[in-house]
Scaffold this active site. Sequence first.
Site, PDB file in Angstrom:
ATOM      1  CG  HIS A 297      -1.836   1.119   1.342  1.00 17.30           C
ATOM      2  ND1 HIS A 297      -2.867   1.303   0.469  1.00 17.30           N
ATOM      3  CD2 HIS A 297      -1.903   2.154   2.213  1.00 17.30           C
ATOM      4  CE1 HIS A 297      -3.534   2.412   0.802  1.00 17.30           C
ATOM      5  NE2 HIS A 297      -2.960   2.937   1.850  1.00 17.30           N
ATOM      6  CD  GLU A 301      -2.237   5.577  -2.218  1.00 19.36           C
ATOM      7  OE1 GLU A 301      -2.074   6.714  -2.691  1.00 19.36           O
ATOM      8  OE2 GLU A 301      -3.266   4.912  -2.421  1.00 19.36           O
ATOM      9  CE  LYS A 304      -2.381   6.491  -6.297  1.00 18.97           C
ATOM     10  NZ  LYS A 304      -3.646   6.017  -5.746  1.00 18.97           N
TER      11      LYS A 304
END
Length: 429
Positions: A297, A301, A304
């Site tokens: 995760h 994140e 991105k």
Amino acid sequence: MDTIKHYSSFPATGVSLRQMVQFGQNVSVGTLFRASQFLSEELPIRLAHRVQELGDLPDGLNDMPSIKRVQEWYAQSFEEITTLSRPGLSAEVKERLLKPAKANGKSRILSETTQNPSVKPGQYKSNTTGVNSDENSRRKSNGLRRYYSAGDEEGDWPPELNDFNTRFGKTLEKIKRRHDPVVTTVAQGILEYKRKRQRMQIDQHIQAFLDRFYMSRIGIRMLIGQHIALTDQRTSSDPNYVGIICTKTNVRELAEEAIENARFVCEDHYGLFDAPKVRLVCDPKLNFMYVPGHLSHMLFETLKNSLRAVVETHGADKEEFPITDVIVSEGREDITIKISDEGGGIPRSSIPLVWTYMYTTVDQTPSLDPDFNKSDFKAPMAGFGYGLPISRLYARYFGGDLKLISMEGYGTDVYLHLNRLSSSSEPLQ
């Protein structure tokens, strides 16, 4: 509500990753029952803190429909755990449950926890009024001692224990599903509040509340997810997993997967034939004890964000984008992952805003459909300004941190520190 108020006056008992692994290594009816007993006391305390805090939110935020809905979910889960009927146990079984296990003839004692240097004491502690501190410290030491000393496992346990374990596991699964959309529903509540109050940003009290609330949620979901996985582990067993914790989490494999996913999302979003390239420098054999879901995760994140900055700075029609570097290093205390992009950087005045919930560089914050059932890792967070603040909470939850250094006009370096000793306690005190 009176019972909730009573429970909310007790402190949460923080647990470390290493303690969870030590406890969950040999799962039996007895250890699961002991864990169920600990959780049936600990979870209501944590849920009660959240119900109280949601009800005490300032400036009318507690009256927003989405906030009220979340408060009802927490109260309902509290009620389901506290009203679950307990088995009647004979004095002999009670005594057996309290006896610590012997390993090579010696009692197995769990390791001590350490403090996360990146978190100030009390930073994520609930703002609820406590009972006297002697009672609190007594409860804390008893609670941990009872849960985290796997007991005497010789001989059979009465069937009532197994029955309770099954019922408790089913209750936790139902609660976990109910709370899946909490992050996005609270985000919806903040949007409702901002629209009603005509506010662009949220103030630091609400920011601090969200930090505490989401940190607590990570903890509650970790304990529930771990317990459900331990219950299942008796039937299917991967030697590297203890519940949802992997004792040999391979950093390179997870980083490669996160890079692939972030590049795919980037190509999809901007309609690119080929997203900016990412170069990974990491020992293929590097592994440590962690929760792979949390690490995936955080990496996804941050990557991105980097790829988005690179595309927006250089323009989607550019033939070749500058390469983003992901460098992983192994120290004695930490495994550190540095993500370096050439995405133009962030002005120094904006850096504090990066850690603010609902701050986003996407012009149009998408409106949330509250009936869309979304879990933590699949929530449509691009455009909600949740990626970095929540990733930092995940990092800090197990003793790490997430830091950002920017060179305006050039790019940004994100440092993800992961505590490789796994000894850091949940930051709930």
